[in-house]
Design a protein around this motif. Sequence first.
Motif, PDB file in Angstrom:
ATOM      1  N   LEU A 167      -1.340   4.289   2.384  1.00 53.79           N
ATOM      2  CA  LEU A 167      -0.838   3.355   1.372  1.00 53.79           C
ATOM      3  C   LEU A 167       0.490   2.722   1.793  1.00 53.79           C
ATOM      4  O   LEU A 167       0.709   1.523   1.581  1.00 53.79           O
ATOM      5  CB  LEU A 167      -0.683   4.067   0.027  1.00 53.79           C
ATOM      6  N   ALA A 168       1.365   3.518   2.392  1.00 50.11           N
ATOM      7  CA  ALA A 168       2.637   2.966   2.873  1.00 50.11           C
ATOM      8  C   ALA A 168       2.403   1.940   3.979  1.00 50.11           C
ATOM      9  O   ALA A 168       3.026   0.863   3.985  1.00 50.11           O
ATOM     10  CB  ALA A 168       3.539   4.087   3.376  1.00 50.11           C
ATOM     11  N   TRP A 169       1.493   2.253   4.894  1.00 51.54           N
ATOM     12  CA  TRP A 169       1.203   1.310   5.977  1.00 51.54           C
ATOM     13  C   TRP A 169       0.585   0.032   5.441  1.00 51.54           C
ATOM     14  O   TRP A 169       0.841  -1.056   5.947  1.00 51.54           O
ATOM     15  CB  TRP A 169       0.292   1.960   7.010  1.00 51.54           C
TER      16      TRP A 169
ATOM     17  N   ARG B 273       1.317  -1.357   2.660  1.00 50.18           N
ATOM     18  CA  ARG B 273       2.437  -2.163   2.154  1.00 50.18           C
ATOM     19  C   ARG B 273       3.152  -2.897   3.288  1.00 50.18           C
ATOM     20  O   ARG B 273       3.524  -4.062   3.154  1.00 50.18           O
ATOM     21  CB  ARG B 273       3.432  -1.279   1.393  1.00 50.18           C
ATOM     22  N   TYR B 274       3.356  -2.211   4.403  1.00 50.19           N
ATOM     23  CA  TYR B 274       3.982  -2.866   5.559  1.00 50.19           C
ATOM     24  C   TYR B 274       3.117  -4.021   6.058  1.00 50.19           C
ATOM     25  O   TYR B 274       3.616  -5.088   6.400  1.00 50.19           O
ATOM     26  CB  TYR B 274       4.198  -1.875   6.709  1.00 50.19           C
TER      27      TYR B 274
ATOM     28  N   VAL C 112       0.905  -5.783   4.353  1.00 50.43           N
ATOM     29  CA  VAL C 112       0.926  -6.897   3.396  1.00 50.43           C
ATOM     30  C   VAL C 112       2.143  -7.772   3.673  1.00 50.43           C
ATOM     31  O   VAL C 112       2.048  -9.000   3.685  1.00 50.43           O
ATOM     32  CB  VAL C 112       0.900  -6.390   1.936  1.00 50.43           C
ATOM     33  N   ASP C 113       3.282  -7.145   3.933  1.00 52.71           N
ATOM     34  CA  ASP C 113       4.487  -7.913   4.275  1.00 52.71           C
ATOM     35  C   ASP C 113       4.315  -8.661   5.591  1.00 52.71           C
ATOM     36  O   ASP C 113       4.729  -9.808   5.719  1.00 52.71           O
ATOM     37  CB  ASP C 113       5.705  -6.993   4.369  1.00 52.71           C
TER      38      ASP C 113
ATOM     39  N   THR D 222      -2.983  -9.773   1.048  1.00 51.78           N
ATOM     40  CA  THR D 222      -3.544  -8.438   0.878  1.00 51.78           C
ATOM     41  C   THR D 222      -4.837  -8.229   1.659  1.00 51.78           C
ATOM     42  O   THR D 222      -5.029  -7.180   2.280  1.00 51.78           O
ATOM     43  CB  THR D 222      -3.796  -8.165  -0.618  1.00 51.78           C
TER      44      THR D 222
ATOM     45  N   THR E 109      -5.710  -2.243   7.948  1.00 51.29           N
ATOM     46  CA  THR E 109      -5.329  -0.849   7.697  1.00 51.29           C
ATOM     47  C   THR E 109      -6.548   0.058   7.727  1.00 51.29           C
ATOM     48  O   THR E 109      -6.550   1.089   8.407  1.00 51.29           O
ATOM     49  CB  THR E 109      -4.618  -0.705   6.343  1.00 51.29           C
TER      50      THR E 109
END
Length: 158
Positions: free
Chosen positions: A26-28, A30-31, A33-34, A39, A46
């Motif tokens: 989940l953290a990756w 988010r990275y 998406v940035d 998305t 991912t």
Amino acid sequence: MGLRKRTAAVLAVFLISGVAGLSYELAWLRYLVDLFGATTPAVATTVSVFFTGLALGAFAGGRFFDRQINPERAYAALEVAIGLSAAAVPFLFSAANWTLGATTSTDSPAILIAASAAVLIVPTTLMGATFPAMAAVLRSQQNTTRSTGLFYGFNTLG
């Protein structure tokens, strides 16, 4: 440590390992998406890199852990390596963002996908090796098939 206490401890470790794996994913996401600015390509990248790493790790881990004399120690080292490589991911993504921004246009999805895969393949491959490691740890159990299913279930639950 008695067999029941050992079993409970191993169940707890595998549950926590599952929670950590999902948290990393989940953290990756988010990275990415940035990095991608959207998305859909971030999720696709991912998930595909995550499953590729799991497959590579399961293949390599099976060969490696079959030869280990002390699978508990090897599994512990694997979990430490996962933690260290996952901790490096934010720094690697920052470096990738800086490098991509400085050297080329980030309009090319192929470049973004390749950079993301290069950053994520090591920790995901290590994560893929956890199942063969777990199976090696459980070989001392009387009913290996049942034990492996139980422990994998706890890992998945996490």
